[in-house]
Design a protein around this motif. Structure first.
Motif, PDB file in Angstrom:
ATOM      1  N   ASN A   1      12.859  46.616  -7.742  1.00  0.00           N
ATOM      2  CA  ASN A   1      13.729  47.487  -6.950  1.00  0.00           C
ATOM      3  C   ASN A   1      15.193  47.274  -7.316  1.00  0.00           C
ATOM      4  O   ASN A   1      15.992  48.228  -7.340  1.00  0.00           O
ATOM      5  CB  ASN A   1      13.523  47.229  -5.459  1.00  0.00           C
ATOM      6  N   ALA A   2      15.571  46.020  -7.567  1.00  0.00           N
ATOM      7  CA  ALA A   2      16.961  45.752  -7.946  1.00  0.00           C
ATOM      8  C   ALA A   2      17.303  46.427  -9.271  1.00  0.00           C
ATOM      9  O   ALA A   2      18.399  46.987  -9.431  1.00  0.00           O
ATOM     10  CB  ALA A   2      17.196  44.242  -8.030  1.00  0.00           C
ATOM     11  N   ARG A   3      16.391  46.387 -10.226  1.00  0.00           N
ATOM     12  CA  ARG A   3      16.659  47.044 -11.509  1.00  0.00           C
ATOM     13  C   ARG A   3      16.725  48.557 -11.345  1.00  0.00           C
ATOM     14  O   ARG A   3      17.467  49.244 -12.040  1.00  0.00           O
ATOM     15  CB  ARG A   3      15.567  46.674 -12.514  1.00  0.00           C
ATOM     16  N   LYS A   4      15.881  49.102 -10.424  1.00  0.00           N
ATOM     17  CA  LYS A   4      15.873  50.550 -10.223  1.00  0.00           C
ATOM     18  C   LYS A   4      17.166  51.046  -9.591  1.00  0.00           C
ATOM     19  O   LYS A   4      17.767  52.028 -10.040  1.00  0.00           O
ATOM     20  CB  LYS A   4      14.700  50.938  -9.313  1.00  0.00           C
ATOM     21  N   HIS A   5      17.576  50.377  -8.512  1.00  0.00           N
ATOM     22  CA  HIS A   5      18.625  50.925  -7.657  1.00  0.00           C
ATOM     23  C   HIS A   5      19.982  50.248  -7.829  1.00  0.00           C
ATOM     24  O   HIS A   5      21.000  50.822  -7.420  1.00  0.00           O
ATOM     25  CB  HIS A   5      18.201  50.819  -6.192  1.00  0.00           C
ATOM     26  N   ALA A   6      19.998  49.053  -8.403  1.00  0.00           N
ATOM     27  CA  ALA A   6      21.275  48.357  -8.593  1.00  0.00           C
ATOM     28  C   ALA A   6      21.280  47.660  -9.947  1.00  0.00           C
ATOM     29  O   ALA A   6      21.319  46.420 -10.020  1.00  0.00           O
ATOM     30  CB  ALA A   6      21.514  47.363  -7.454  1.00  0.00           C
ATOM     31  N   PRO A   7      21.215  48.413 -11.032  1.00  0.00           N
ATOM     32  CA  PRO A   7      21.189  47.783 -12.363  1.00  0.00           C
ATOM     33  C   PRO A   7      22.463  46.990 -12.613  1.00  0.00           C
ATOM     34  O   PRO A   7      23.562  47.421 -12.277  1.00  0.00           O
ATOM     35  CB  PRO A   7      21.055  48.975 -13.300  1.00  0.00           C
ATOM     36  N   GLY A   8      22.280  45.806 -13.183  1.00  0.00           N
ATOM     37  CA  GLY A   8      23.406  44.946 -13.481  1.00  0.00           C
ATOM     38  C   GLY A   8      23.884  44.127 -12.316  1.00  0.00           C
ATOM     39  O   GLY A   8      24.814  43.322 -12.459  1.00  0.00           O
ATOM     40  N   ALA A   9      23.285  44.283 -11.143  1.00  0.00           N
ATOM     41  CA  ALA A   9      23.732  43.545  -9.966  1.00  0.00           C
ATOM     42  C   ALA A   9      23.227  42.111 -10.011  1.00  0.00           C
ATOM     43  O   ALA A   9      22.258  41.781 -10.707  1.00  0.00           O
ATOM     44  CB  ALA A   9      23.254  44.242  -8.692  1.00  0.00           C
ATOM     45  N   TYR A  10      23.870  41.287  -9.227  1.00  0.00           N
ATOM     46  CA  TYR A  10      23.501  39.874  -9.116  1.00  0.00           C
ATOM     47  C   TYR A  10      22.431  39.740  -8.027  1.00  0.00           C
ATOM     48  O   TYR A  10      22.653  40.116  -6.876  1.00  0.00           O
ATOM     49  CB  TYR A  10      24.743  39.043  -8.775  1.00  0.00           C
ATOM     50  N   VAL A  11      21.267  39.202  -8.389  1.00  0.00           N
ATOM     51  CA  VAL A  11      20.139  39.114  -7.460  1.00  0.00           C
ATOM     52  C   VAL A  11      19.879  37.652  -7.138  1.00  0.00           C
ATOM     53  O   VAL A  11      19.727  36.822  -8.052  1.00  0.00           O
ATOM     54  CB  VAL A  11      18.864  39.761  -8.055  1.00  0.00           C
ATOM     55  N   ARG A  12      19.823  37.338  -5.848  1.00  0.00           N
ATOM     56  CA  ARG A  12      19.522  35.982  -5.400  1.00  0.00           C
ATOM     57  C   ARG A  12      18.105  35.958  -4.814  1.00  0.00           C
ATOM     58  O   ARG A  12      17.780  36.766  -3.923  1.00  0.00           O
ATOM     59  CB  ARG A  12      20.523  35.499  -4.351  1.00  0.00           C
ATOM     60  N   VAL A  13      17.313  35.017  -5.279  1.00  0.00           N
ATOM     61  CA  VAL A  13      15.938  34.868  -4.806  1.00  0.00           C
ATOM     62  C   VAL A  13      15.776  33.458  -4.279  1.00  0.00           C
ATOM     63  O   VAL A  13      15.967  32.477  -5.015  1.00  0.00           O
ATOM     64  CB  VAL A  13      14.911  35.130  -5.929  1.00  0.00           C
ATOM     65  N   ASN A  14      15.451  33.347  -2.996  1.00  0.00           N
ATOM     66  CA  ASN A  14      15.237  32.048  -2.365  1.00  0.00           C
ATOM     67  C   ASN A  14      13.822  31.981  -1.798  1.00  0.00           C
ATOM     68  O   ASN A  14      13.391  32.900  -1.084  1.00  0.00           O
ATOM     69  CB  ASN A  14      16.246  31.824  -1.230  1.00  0.00           C
ATOM     70  N   VAL A  15      13.111  30.937  -2.131  1.00  0.00           N
ATOM     71  CA  VAL A  15      11.759  30.702  -1.626  1.00  0.00           C
ATOM     72  C   VAL A  15      11.748  29.322  -0.988  1.00  0.00           C
ATOM     73  O   VAL A  15      12.035  28.314  -1.659  1.00  0.00           O
ATOM     74  CB  VAL A  15      10.706  30.788  -2.746  1.00  0.00           C
ATOM     75  N   ALA A  16      11.467  29.270   0.302  1.00  0.00           N
ATOM     76  CA  ALA A  16      11.482  27.998   1.019  1.00  0.00           C
ATOM     77  C   ALA A  16      10.406  28.024   2.089  1.00  0.00           C
ATOM     78  O   ALA A  16       9.809  29.055   2.391  1.00  0.00           O
ATOM     79  CB  ALA A  16      12.851  27.750   1.643  1.00  0.00           C
ATOM     80  N   GLY A  17      10.186  26.851   2.668  1.00  0.00           N
ATOM     81  CA  GLY A  17       9.187  26.741   3.726  1.00  0.00           C
ATOM     82  C   GLY A  17       8.433  25.446   3.652  1.00  0.00           C
ATOM     83  O   GLY A  17       8.709  24.578   2.806  1.00  0.00           O
TER      84      GLY A  17
ATOM     85  N   THR B   1      22.334  44.909   5.054  1.00  0.00           N
ATOM     86  CA  THR B   1      22.861  43.861   5.931  1.00  0.00           C
ATOM     87  C   THR B   1      24.329  44.144   6.249  1.00  0.00           C
ATOM     88  O   THR B   1      24.994  44.949   5.575  1.00  0.00           O
ATOM     89  CB  THR B   1      22.731  42.485   5.264  1.00  0.00           C
ATOM     90  N   PRO B   2      24.878  43.472   7.269  1.00  0.00           N
ATOM     91  CA  PRO B   2      26.317  43.645   7.566  1.00  0.00           C
ATOM     92  C   PRO B   2      27.217  43.241   6.398  1.00  0.00           C
ATOM     93  O   PRO B   2      28.360  43.705   6.294  1.00  0.00           O
ATOM     94  CB  PRO B   2      26.536  42.737   8.775  1.00  0.00           C
ATOM     95  N   GLU B   3      26.730  42.372   5.505  1.00  0.00           N
ATOM     96  CA  GLU B   3      27.527  41.958   4.346  1.00  0.00           C
ATOM     97  C   GLU B   3      27.437  42.963   3.205  1.00  0.00           C
ATOM     98  O   GLU B   3      27.821  42.665   2.064  1.00  0.00           O
ATOM     99  CB  GLU B   3      27.054  40.586   3.845  1.00  0.00           C
ATOM    100  N   ASN B   4      26.902  44.170   3.496  1.00  0.00           N
ATOM    101  CA  ASN B   4      26.763  45.236   2.499  1.00  0.00           C
ATOM    102  C   ASN B   4      25.843  44.799   1.349  1.00  0.00           C
ATOM    103  O   ASN B   4      26.119  45.029   0.174  1.00  0.00           O
ATOM    104  CB  ASN B   4      28.125  45.663   1.952  1.00  0.00           C
ATOM    105  N   GLU B   5      24.757  44.151   1.731  1.00  0.00           N
ATOM    106  CA  GLU B   5      23.745  43.744   0.768  1.00  0.00           C
ATOM    107  C   GLU B   5      22.415  44.390   1.151  1.00  0.00           C
ATOM    108  O   GLU B   5      22.181  44.730   2.314  1.00  0.00           O
ATOM    109  CB  GLU B   5      23.583  42.221   0.739  1.00  0.00           C
ATOM    110  N   PHE B   6      21.601  44.508   0.144  1.00  0.00           N
ATOM    111  CA  PHE B   6      20.210  44.910   0.412  1.00  0.00           C
ATOM    112  C   PHE B   6      19.371  43.644   0.458  1.00  0.00           C
ATOM    113  O   PHE B   6      19.360  42.851  -0.496  1.00  0.00           O
ATOM    114  CB  PHE B   6      19.685  45.848  -0.673  1.00  0.00           C
TER     115      PHE B   6
ATOM    116  N   ARG C   1      18.106  39.135  -2.208  1.00  0.00           N
ATOM    117  CA  ARG C   1      19.306  39.883  -1.859  1.00  0.00           C
ATOM    118  C   ARG C   1      20.054  40.303  -3.119  1.00  0.00           C
ATOM    119  O   ARG C   1      20.089  39.570  -4.115  1.00  0.00           O
ATOM    120  CB  ARG C   1      20.238  39.041  -0.964  1.00  0.00           C
ATOM    121  N   ASN C   2      20.645  41.469  -3.032  1.00  0.00           N
ATOM    122  CA  ASN C   2      21.530  41.965  -4.085  1.00  0.00           C
ATOM    123  C   ASN C   2      22.554  42.897  -3.454  1.00  0.00           C
ATOM    124  O   ASN C   2      22.302  43.477  -2.387  1.00  0.00           O
ATOM    125  CB  ASN C   2      20.741  42.687  -5.172  1.00  0.00           C
TER     126      ASN C   2
END
Length: 410
Positions: A330-346, A395-400, A357-358
């Motif tokens: 989805n990030a490549r489709k709708h926000a190419p070149g954007a910075y994507v953060r992926v967090n996996v925890a638990g 999000t309020p921070e203007n992120e998806f 998030r991007n």
């Protein structure tokens, strides 16, 4: 049938009630031939013995005129011949005929027993009860018309009722046994039908699962192809090295897409244990390779996996991988070149959290690919089937943000 009909199905007529005598089995032919021979033989012998000066047939009938004996013979012979149709709808007319005949006939004794037995086997209990009462009434009349020497009226009546009761009970036992066998057969057929239905449902579920796999796998690969092809399109003055690099990535992505498609479609040809996961089935440990693949396509990915992939259950790991894969797509489709953060925890007992998030895309620079939007719907369903939940939006921070929680049992 309703439940009441099922509970009292033993009262209903059996299938033999309307059967064709021409369709008798070998056993039926043998039984009917034996019953017919016994009935005819008893009629002939009983009549011959009663015509003797000193009859010795069972209990001798005293004072019976010759015309009554011959009338008894011919009427009994008609009843014996009618036994050939005792398995058909002619049973009731035959039973009524024998009911009248039993008021005076001695020669039709075996025929009468056979008819009583057949009514008990092939007719409902109310019909048998009415026939039993009628036969009991004729049994009261019989000693008056044909008195027996050496036996009183009540002795003759009692013995007649005993034989009548034995024939009825014997027939009811046979009927109950047949109904029991029929119920077992019905249960087996129902179980087989239910098994076929479960197989059909399993096939339908498997087709849906394969469809989701095809979407998750191919959407990721095709988005890479679209991204690189779009880059070549908007940079007509690209250097030969850039064109060669992009073409290599396109070729590798197309090759991998075909390979993934073969693996997914291959599950339709393989026989696998019921409930076994279908390939391709990545694990949480392959997130690093997934991030590297996106980086090679020009996507800036920051991957942070704060759990040990080996400790995460296989099912949860597969679902988490698909969520991250769809998020990067989805990030490549709708926000190419954007910075994507992926967090996996638990942790075990608290669950597994995936957060992607991007920045919110500006100016509609995303690549238009058919099927946009269906991936998130599929992810929501996948997370729900796994017992988790998924949310996405601005999000309020203007992120998806794409956030999912998956259960992680202890």
């Amino acid at each position: 049938m309703g439940k009441l009909s099922q509970d009292y199905r033993w009262l209903l007529p059996s299938a033999l009630e309307a059967s064709d005598p021409g369709r008798r089995s070998t056993r039926d032919w043998l039984v009917d031939t034996l019953v017919f021979c016994l009935a005819v033989g008893f009629t002939v012998y009983g009549t011959w013995d009663l015509l003797q000066p000193e009859p010795s047939f069972l209990v001798a009938q005293g004072g019976s005129p010759a015309w009554l004996i011959w009338t008894d013979f011919w009427c009994a012979m008609i009843g014996a011949i009618g036994l050939w149709w005792r398995r058909t709808r002619l049973l009731i007319p035959l039973a009524i005929y024998c009911l009248v005949l039993s008021t005076f006939s001695v020669a039709a004794s075996v025929t009468m027993v056979a008819v009583v037995f057949t009514v008990a086997v092939h007719r409902r209990f109310p019909v048998l009860a009415v026939f039993f009462l009628g036969t009991a009434a004729t049994n009261i009349v019989f000693p008056i018309i044909r008195p027996e020497e050496g036996n009183s009226y009540w002795e003759t009546t009692a013995w007649g009722l005993v034989f009548l009761l034995i024939a009825c009970l014997w027939g009811m036992v046979v009927r109950a046994r047949r109904q029991l066998v029929a119920s077992y057969r019905d249960r087996a057929e129902r179980a087989e039908a239910e098994q076929q239905l479960r197989v059909a449902q399993a096939r339908s579920t498997e087709r849906n699962r394969i469809a989701r796999e095809m979407h998750d796998v191919l959407a990721h690969r095709i988005s890479l192809l679209s991204l690189h092809a779009g880059a070549l399109e908007i940079k007509p003055n690209a250097t030969p090295d850039e064109v060669t690099t992009a073409a290599g990535v396109i070729r590798a992505s197309a090759h991998q897409a075909l390979q993934d498609l073969r693996e997914v479609i291959g599950v339709l040809r393989d026989d696998r244990p019921e409930g076994a996961p279908e390939p391709p089935q990545p694990t949480l440990g392959e997130l690093t390779s997934l991030a590297e693949e996106s980086r090679s396509a020009g996507v800036k990915v920051d991957l942070d996996v704060a759990v040990e992939p080996e400790t995460v259950p296989a099912g949860t790991g597969r679902t988490a991988y698909r969520i991250v894969q769809e998020g990067l797509t989805n990030a490549r489709k709708h926000a190419p070149g954007a910075y994507v953060r992926v967090n996996v925890a638990g942790s075990a007992g608290e669950g597994l959290v995936i957060d992607i998030r991007n920045p919110w895309p500006i100016g509609g620079t995303g690549t238009s690919i058919p099927g946009t939007g269906t991936g998130l719907i599929g992810l929501t369903e996948r997370a729900a089937l796994a017992g988790g939940r998924l949310s996405h939006g601005r999000t309020p921070e203007n992120e998806f943000a794409l956030t999912a929680w998956l259960p992680w049992p202890t």
